[in-house]
Enzyme design. Structure first.
Site, PDB file in Angstrom:
ATOM      1  N   ILE A 142       0.936  -1.249   0.076  1.00 27.22           N
ATOM      2  CA  ILE A 142      -0.095   0.039  -0.096  1.00 27.22           C
ATOM      3  C   ILE A 142       0.826   1.206   0.067  1.00 27.22           C
ATOM      4  O   ILE A 142       0.447   2.218  -0.713  1.00 27.22           O
ATOM      5  CB  ILE A 142      -0.886   0.050   1.156  1.00 27.22           C
ATOM      6  CG1 ILE A 142      -1.934  -1.361   0.961  1.00 27.22           C
ATOM      7  CG2 ILE A 142      -1.769   1.446   1.253  1.00 27.22           C
ATOM      8  CD1 ILE A 142      -2.911  -1.497   2.397  1.00 27.22           C
ATOM      9  N   TYR A 159      -3.358  -9.279  15.593  1.00 28.71           N
ATOM     10  CA  TYR A 159      -3.450  -7.921  14.679  1.00 28.71           C
ATOM     11  C   TYR A 159      -4.198  -6.990  15.127  1.00 28.71           C
ATOM     12  O   TYR A 159      -3.881  -5.983  15.035  1.00 28.71           O
ATOM     13  CB  TYR A 159      -3.375  -8.533  13.151  1.00 28.71           C
ATOM     14  CG  TYR A 159      -3.399  -7.537  12.199  1.00 28.71           C
ATOM     15  CD1 TYR A 159      -2.401  -6.524  12.185  1.00 28.71           C
ATOM     16  CD2 TYR A 159      -4.659  -7.418  11.273  1.00 28.71           C
ATOM     17  CE1 TYR A 159      -2.562  -5.404  10.974  1.00 28.71           C
ATOM     18  CE2 TYR A 159      -4.702  -6.339  10.433  1.00 28.71           C
ATOM     19  CZ  TYR A 159      -3.474  -5.531  10.246  1.00 28.71           C
ATOM     20  OH  TYR A 159      -3.607  -4.389   9.300  1.00 28.71           O
TER      21      TYR A 159
END
Length: 349
Positions: free
Chosen positions: A13, A178
């Site tokens: 990204i 996460y």
């Protein structure tokens, strides 16, 4: 000319944000550890971009990188749901300690504008409605999953719930290592904004896919796992019944959202840390995506396994109305178009 620092700017990204920023006229500096488990080769150089090889937990490197910077786009993170609890130190070091070091360095440098890459995983399960109105289901139980009953139930009545779009004010319920680390990042940034008067756009990405996505690893996204299977001429394997609802968003739309968020930080009120869902607003199922990729790639059709992973959420889809109205951002790449491109585009080795 203004200077943007992109942490993790050599990644999937981050690299697309770098390209979008250069196209918009920004000078760009990148700090990236270039970890060998993510980067097996040196990233391509981009004109006008300075690359600093260092970790965001390195306070001295951050101090040097922040010199002259106007705004920070914080993309550096360890991603994926985690394999088991042994991954906890890596997530805490990369995501929590890394963000702590960054905001401390920004305070020292008196930099007041930040865009944080967060994730839909902070919600846990998405929004559901039932006869009692909005309901927050607890984790699904193995007994139901083993019986092929995958839909969440009302914890009071036991009735099957109907999924709905999740808004930014939904309760947060992280259910993986996460997810906990991403929520910790959000909390750290909120404290930074309050104590320094800074402005932060917190972008909760939904399922990001597109060219340059990392290949199949234990931490990869589902689109990459399906694509890697097809490259091996294997059928994508779909868990549960394939009816899991998700929102898939192309990486270039994510980059565009970041550029809008950077602009927003300049005009937002001091001490603001505002969350935005970044998704397409279109519901897709996991089986839909596997079938589209298989068709576009010309490979075998997916196999629905009925298997499951404890702790996986069933449905999570975004309302991105806030990003549309406040950031002036609109996704532009339809799923069918994006999946056709992704089915043959290069992936990161």
């Amino acid at each position: 000319m203004s200077l943007l620092l992109v942490t993790g700017g050599a990644g999937f990204i981050g690299s697309r944000i770098v390209v979008a920023a250069r196209a918009a006229g920004w000078d760009v500096r990148v700090i990236d550890a270039l970890s060998p488990d993510v980067h097996t080769s040196q990233p391509a150089r981009v004109d006008g971009v300075e690359l600093v090889r260092a970790d965001v937990t390195d306070s001295r490197a951050l101090d040097a990188c922040l010199a002259g910077v106007d705004v920070v786009s914080h993309q550096a993170a360890k991603v994926g749901m985690g394999v088991d609890v042994a991954d906890a130190p890596d997530y805490v070091r990369a995501n929590v300690l890394g963000t702590g070091e960054l905001i401390a360095a920004m305070a020292r440098a008196r930099i007041s504008r930040l865009v944080l890459a967060s994730s839909m995983v902070v919600y846990g399960e998405g929004r559901y409605v039932g006869p009692r109105g909005d309901v927050r289901p607890g984790p699904r139980v193995d007994r139901d999953l083993r019986a092929g009953m995958f839909e969440p139930r009302d914890p009071v009545t036991g009735e099957i719930l109907t999924p709905a779009f999740t808004h930014e004010d939904a309760p947060l319920d992280p259910r993986s290592l996460y997810a906990v680390s991403k929520l910790a990042q959000e909390h750290l940034v909120q404290v930074w904004a309050k104590e320094t008067g800074g402005t932060a756009a917190v972008l909760r990405y939904h399922n990001v896919y597109g060219p340059g996505m990392p290949r199949d690893t234990p931490y990869a996204g589902v689109a990459a796992i399906f694509r890697s299977a097809l490259e091996r001429d294997e059928a994508p394997r779909v868990f549960e019944d394939g009816g899991q609802r998700r929102d898939f968003i192309h990486v270039d739309d994510i980059a565009a959202a970041n550029m809008r968020a950077i602009e927003w930080t300049q005009s937002a009120p001091p001490a603001a840390a505002r969350a935005f869902n970044i998704g397409s607003g279109v519901v897709s199922t996991i089986l839909d995506v596997a079938r589209q990729l298989a068709r576009a790639h010309g490979g075998p059709q997916p196999v629905v396994t009925g298997g499951f992973r404890s702790g996986d959420v069933r449905h999570i889809t975004a309302s991105s109305a806030r990003a549309r109205s406040e950031l002036g951002w609109e996704p532009t790449i339809a799923l069918a178009e994006g999946m056709r491109e992704f089915s043959t585009s290069p992936m990161r080795v």
